[in-house]
Write an enzyme that holds these catalytic residues in place. Sequence first.
Site, short mmCIF file in Angstrom:
data_model
loop_
_atom_site.label_atom_id
_atom_site.label_comp_id
_atom_site.label_asym_id
_atom_site.label_seq_id
_atom_site.Cartn_x
_atom_site.Cartn_y
_atom_site.Cartn_z
N HIS A 90 -0.13 0.48 2.14
CA HIS A 90 0.55 -0.66 2.76
C HIS A 90 0.18 -2.03 2.19
O HIS A 90 0.67 -3.04 2.68
CB HIS A 90 0.34 -0.63 4.29
CG HIS A 90 -1.09 -0.83 4.72
ND1 HIS A 90 -1.42 -1.29 5.98
CD2 HIS A 90 -2.26 -0.62 4.07
CE1 HIS A 90 -2.74 -1.36 6.09
NE2 HIS A 90 -3.27 -0.94 4.95
N HIS A 91 -0.68 -2.06 1.16
CA HIS A 91 -0.97 -3.35 0.51
C HIS A 91 -0.11 -3.59 -0.73
O HIS A 91 -0.20 -4.64 -1.35
CB HIS A 91 -2.45 -3.45 0.13
CG HIS A 91 -3.38 -3.36 1.29
ND1 HIS A 91 -3.26 -4.20 2.38
CD2 HIS A 91 -4.42 -2.54 1.55
CE1 HIS A 91 -4.21 -3.88 3.27
NE2 HIS A 91 -4.92 -2.87 2.79
N CYS A 92 0.67 -2.60 -1.11
CA CYS A 92 1.48 -2.73 -2.33
C CYS A 92 2.88 -3.19 -1.97
O CYS A 92 3.51 -2.65 -1.05
CB CYS A 92 1.55 -1.39 -3.06
SG CYS A 92 2.35 -1.52 -4.67
#
Length: 300
Positions: free
Chosen positions: A114-116
């Site tokens: 979920h950080h990309c």
Amino acid sequence: MGLEKLHPFDAGKWGKVINFLKEEKLIGDDLIVQAREATDEDLLVVHTRRYLNKLKWSFVVATITEIPPVLFLPNFLVQRKVLKPLRTQTGGTIMAGKLAVDRGWAINVGGGFHHCSSDKGGGFCAYADITLAIKFLFERVPGVSKATIIDLDAHQGNGHERDFMDDQRVYIMDAYNRYIYPGDGFAKRAIKRKVELEWGTEDTEYLQKVHTHVEGALNELKPDIIVYNAGTDILDGDPLGGLAISPQGIVKRDEVVFKAARSRRIPILMVTSGGYQKRTARIIADSILNLHNLGLIDKE
């Protein structure tokens, strides 16, 4: 090659979850859908060509995965040993989106990067699998036009938030430790229901907030699909999460989310995301067993 020992993540986590579920006779090989590696064509549904080209540089992958020695590996090895497994998990999330719509629920024992976002990786996340799964459903599955992301990993999910910043079809609820990575103020503007947690938040307060806000989010907008990012880095003692939730609290949290989805007949896709202790694999397996025992997931 042993490089995974230089990283806080348990690289064997996903296989252990599957083995625990096999030991408990919940699943056999016939009940597992083998994930297929996401192709360049798949990835380009969200990612820019420029970003995918950057992953051909070992130093870029070393920065994203936070394993500095990857810098010294030839890129063909990085592709095969680091990125191919991540592309396979990404393919798994995309496939699980379609399965969830068809069958009411699906769990990718992996994913949750979920950080990309479309043009930037980070925080161990090289591919935007959550964004990809939702975009694939919007573009290729009739009747799916609204999605809700329920992100309960200990970290803010700034990747999908940046990707869906101005997209009114996607409702984002995010509960996270307000003091830790990534602290992305710009991405926070995309969160419709923001639950910022203090250091050391414990079960009672946490579960009450999760219940209130999950119910509130689904009452505010009834989506065609829920993507549930079920990070276990909220576990007490996690070196990166900074929260203090018990194993039983994690099992209960997943139950709350699945009950809310299933009672409304909304398809739900779960991904496992972060979790940086050896015991998290057992907790994920116990949670899936609990969901099965309660009839919230079934073999039909």
